[in-house]
Design an enzyme around this catalytic site. Structure first.
Site, PDB file in Angstrom:
ATOM      1  N   TYR A  23      34.242 -42.224  19.137  1.00 41.45           N
ATOM      2  CA  TYR A  23      35.557 -42.828  18.822  1.00 41.45           C
ATOM      3  C   TYR A  23      36.573 -41.806  18.282  1.00 41.45           C
ATOM      4  O   TYR A  23      36.201 -40.731  17.891  1.00 41.45           O
ATOM      5  CB  TYR A  23      35.441 -44.108  17.993  1.00 41.45           C
ATOM      6  CG  TYR A  23      34.898 -44.145  16.595  1.00 41.45           C
ATOM      7  CD1 TYR A  23      34.757 -43.047  15.787  1.00 41.45           C
ATOM      8  CD2 TYR A  23      34.547 -45.408  16.054  1.00 41.45           C
ATOM      9  CE1 TYR A  23      34.281 -43.167  14.490  1.00 41.45           C
ATOM     10  CE2 TYR A  23      34.063 -45.528  14.754  1.00 41.45           C
ATOM     11  CZ  TYR A  23      33.937 -44.403  13.979  1.00 41.45           C
ATOM     12  OH  TYR A  23      33.488 -44.525  12.705  1.00 41.45           O
ATOM     13  N   GLU A  24      37.829 -42.183  18.355  1.00 43.98           N
ATOM     14  CA  GLU A  24      38.938 -41.237  18.107  1.00 43.98           C
ATOM     15  C   GLU A  24      38.876 -40.027  19.034  1.00 43.98           C
ATOM     16  O   GLU A  24      39.285 -38.921  18.651  1.00 43.98           O
ATOM     17  CB  GLU A  24      38.953 -40.769  16.647  1.00 43.98           C
ATOM     18  CG  GLU A  24      39.315 -41.829  15.641  1.00 43.98           C
ATOM     19  CD  GLU A  24      40.675 -42.442  15.841  1.00 43.98           C
ATOM     20  OE1 GLU A  24      41.550 -41.787  16.439  1.00 43.98           O
ATOM     21  OE2 GLU A  24      40.876 -43.595  15.413  1.00 43.98           O
TER      22      GLU A  24
END
Lengths: 592, 592
Positions: free
Chosen positions: B438-439
């Site tokens: 994620y990110e």
């Protein structure tokens, strides 16, 4: 979740062209293993694994097992699949004809086992453990015990377990406390608790044959006082029929990270006064027998690493070809499948080429098992056995690390979807996590490699291995092929770096065992990387030969050479750093 | 499960002696951040994290979250802990005083955040996401929006979310389809579905402020047509009180591999006709605003990698000191704790030194954030910003890989017990697995590093970084200390190998983007390894200085130097292999 498709083309390439099935089939007793029969067996096994066992993989993960009043419930479909497995004769392939087996070479049986393991790792443990228990009985049991137990274990009607671990005795078997008292009738009363017993209880087979390590009264302390016993779940009458229930039961199941479909049992022996057991072989020799079997078992767990890596690769590849996302950085085309992105391709190739490297090594070792078992020349048998002994800890230690790395990359390729359980990629990661631990952790494999396989014979086994490596490098150098010539220097450097590090490590460990053990795992990794590079060299040799002969699938053979080049650039390159750790780590050990 | 104990001694060493809190506290606005206050804040934060948040970690994993009729239930104790978090002022440490924050340096706030993340990763995501949303508003929102939302977000009364991902738009934000239609009153009607929204719905805070990426009518296609909107769960009246429920709800929760305590929501905006939203900043500039915030968010996820690595290390260390098993290979002593076995020590040190390397780098970057934010000299600000920009993808990409490797090793050290869920080691492995995804996945960080941070400015940022590295190597060479002198050549080689690979990669990628991207991840790993080595060089410098001054805990400072040596032998050694992959992999790319 993707469908599993057995990689039969690659398997046949390795079995026939790289290891050489013809030579193995030329050994006494293996005459029936013709290429045609081998191909037929692989095709049938693929069909069975894909259609019957693979569909139960997720069911097993989601449902898991439960226990009530000592009765273990396995997931839906498990019973029917196991029955089909036995009826199809899949348990008998590599087993000796004397006890109802098909006596096929281990080279071939290994590929079949891989398919079952890839389809459903948790399911595959049941027959694998039965095989291990059978191997122990074959090695050490009396003719009477063999005749009583082996035919039904080989047919799969009865299953087998290995009862080693106790709460205080995990990696350290010397600490075992389970006791066995002799009874008047020549049997023994076994009392103790065992943990982490895979398929210790279930109702898939009619009987469960527990092999149990225990101490006789007045046995010497430590590993030299451990004996091996057969403790059946149901006693077996002289006519082979089942008698009364033995005093052994499953107390509880573990709640595990993965392989949920396989029950991991805490087993109580002798709660009601003593489980009836029968001594296998001689007293106090249990560990020795277990070690013989352990070679097989460790090889088998190495195969599990390869099998789960293959499954994770297939799942990631299917997703990457399907999932449309982003723009091609080179062509600028919009909405391409993510397999077009360089880094995704790199991850897929890393999974693919390391998995195949580990598979080639394992199958090659399986071929050496067959030579060690069946070659008419005693010297050839002995040499093959030495190479097998040397390579087992590498097959176990490295292939299972490859399995873990690959399942990690498999999740990565899925992005956010990989973190969602329904996708299926996460299950492979969870399932794989036990593989570097059971049947001896990677640290224990590395210890075995250094202390028993390299130090004890002054490097004799190692020289045998290196001779084979150097021969293949020379053959590759003699080939006039641009693609091969481009990677041979890296392969040669990798092997030479491995060789130098090995001699330095042996030399240093002679005077400082602690320093040697300190870098044993980096050395095992180095050995795996170098063996993998060697095997890719063998693959390139075989592919080049087939291309020259104008035989078979040319695109497949060209891809083998390209993948060898990828492995050299992305994996074999790591050898120097690992060797530097082995050498510089030796120094650093003294200061911490 | 082990108790979490915040590593405050190490944190203070890094903050005070390595990064230099004094210099940061000398910047305008940070005058209050004296060493005494910093120490007091760290001690209080440690107490809070250890006593209030850490005990809920396993509860969160086991219970997870559930949703019924759009209402999300979080695990037991979550609500009380969150209230205590807000009441303790822990949400306000790094926030600007103008909106109720304490305006402490990021250097200090980062250490506090690490403690919360180590204690309970799933819990920590709520304040971290609120921080991210606040940062976006601070950057881009009108004074009116800021005044309306920021004070309550900073106090924690309201939480924040980031709504980027849609089913067809994961890593590729250009594919976003959520629409925003202007209404007569100047607000917008937002309609669309978002997935993977962390804490998208819950009842821990009074209101949830969703930041949503959406397209205005007739917006240009692709990334240049995306705008950013505030969509509160409850509309906010002009007096700041809560108004009616907005048209946004949680449709379902994901069933995830880890971080079970944090609800990951599928969010429906505008099912009843349109959710009321407010444009942030200018139309079609949403992605730009998100990118500014993303720097912070990526730094934060990098910290999560460090935090989970620390937690896994502590758990493994506690187990290894407690678990008695086997014989000491050197002394022959029986029944030693497994931490006496060389390979277990190696794994613990690998976890410890890589975790600290990543932490030192992150804290050093936090210090540069502070310089970029507050230094009176514009040139110094600009240079610090350049270094931050360059290092963010390394902090995010490398620290999260370290987090994953460490949790893997943490399980390994536990042996079979590591595979049992009740032990707790497996939870860290599962929780960590999202961090490289994620990110922005590791591949996307590597892409950002190569394409935006190295290529765009012709290597200007890189030269700035290298200058700092070379300065420190020169300082180390000037020191008369045997232990340091022994590892400086390896450090110097590591940095030089990194430098050469970087220039070769930049050069090649100029003419062949695809080839560059092909090896971008191995290059990012190389950069991480080299930055880690650099930081251990800094640690040795600082420790040597303290030892010379006769100040502080000498045993701690000597251990810092030993650990630096371990890192060089076991991690920095990998640089050459990674560089070889970067260079040879470039060639192999063209053939596959």
């Amino acid at each position: 979740m993707s469908q599993y498709v057995a990689p039969t083309q690659t398997m046949r390439f390795i079995i026939e062209d790289l290891v050489g099935l013809e030579n193995i089939a030329g050994l006494p007793g293996f005459e029936e293993a013709t290429p045609d029969l081998a191909a037929a067996i692989l095709d049938e096994a693929a069909k069975f694994a894909q259609e019957v066992i693979a569909p139960l993989n997720r069911v097993g993960d989601v449902q898991g097992c439960s226990v009530e009043d000592g009765v273990v419930r396995t997931p839906d479909g498990w019973r029917e699949a196991y029955r089909a497995f036995c009826e199809g004769g899949w348990s008998t392939i590599g087993a000796p004809a004397e006890f109802g087996g098909q006596n096929m070479p281990k080279l071939l049986a290994t590929a079949v086992t891989e398919m079952v393991q890839s389809s459903n790792l948790a399911f595959s443990l049941l027959p694998v453990l039965t095989d291990g228990a059978s191997a122990a009985l074959l090695t050490a049991a009396s003719a009477e015990l063999k005749q009583k137990y082996l035919p039904k274990m080989i047919s799969g009607e009865w299953s087998g377990t290995m009862n080693l671990t106790e709460p205080q005795a995990g990696s350290d078997i010397a600490a075992i406390r389970t006791r066995a008292e002799p009874a008047d009738d020549g049997s023994y009363r076994v009392v103790g608790q065992k943990i982490f017993i895979t398929y210790g209880e279930h109702e898939l087979a009619e009987n469960i044959i527990h092999l149990v390590l225990a101490r006789l009264p007045d046995a010497p302390a430590g590993v030299k006082g451990i004996s091996l016993f057969v403790v059946p779940k149901f006693l077996v009458n002289d006519d082979g029929s089942l008698g009364e229930r033995n005093d052994v039961r499953c107390v509880s199941l573990e709640h595990k990270l993965g392989i949920h479909g396989s029950p991991t049992c805490v087993m109580a022996f002798g709660d009601q006064g003593g489980a009836t057991g029968y001594l296998v072989g001689l007293p106090n020799r249990g560990l020795e027998y277990m070690f013989i079997m352990m070679n097989e078992a460790r090889f088998g767990v190495g195969m599990q690493g390869i099998a789960i890596a293959e499954r994770a690769f297939q799942q990631a590849q299917a997703y990457a070809n399907e999932r449309v996302q982003g723009r091609d950085a080179v062509t600028g085309a919009d909405n391409v499948p993510i397999s077009a992105h360089p880094d995704v391709r790199r991850m897929l190739l890393l999974m693919q080429t390391r998995t195949q490297a580990a598979r080639m090594l394992a199958y090659w070792v399986a071929g050496q098992f067959d030579v060690a078992h069946a070659h008419p020349d005693a010297l050839r048998r002995e040499r093959a056995r030495q190479v097998v002994d040397l390579l087992i800890p590498i097959v176990k230690g490295w292939s299972t690390e490859v399995g873990n790395d690959s399942t990690h990359l498999g999740v990565q390729i899925h992005g956010g979807m990989g973190f969602i359980e329904e996708t299926g990629a996460a299950q492979h990661l969870r399932d794989a996590r036990i593989l570097t631990i059971y049947e001896g952790t990677t640290g224990i494999q590395a210890n075995d490699l250094l202390m028993r396989k390299l130090m004890r014979d002054g490097g004799e086994r190692l020289m045998l291995l290196l001779a084979g490596m150097h021969d293949d490098v020379e053959s590759l150098k003699a080939i006039d092929d641009k693609a091969i010539a481009a990677f041979v220097p890296r392969l040669a450097a990798c092997i030479s770096v491995f060789e130098n590090a090995a001699w330095k490590l042996i030399d240093r460990a002679r005077s400082d065992v602690g320093a040697g053990l300190w870098v044993a795992v980096p050395f095992l990794t180095l050995a795996g990387v170098a063996c993998g590079a060697w095997m890719w060299g063998k693959a390139a040799l075989a592919a080049h030969r087939k291309l020259g002969e104008g035989e078979g699938d040319a695109a497949f053979h060209r891809a083998q050479i390209s993948q060898a080049a990828f492995y050299m650039a992305h994996v074999a390159t790591q050898a120097e750093g690992l060797a530097a750790t082995v050498v510089e780590g030796l120094t650093a050990a003294t200061e911490l």
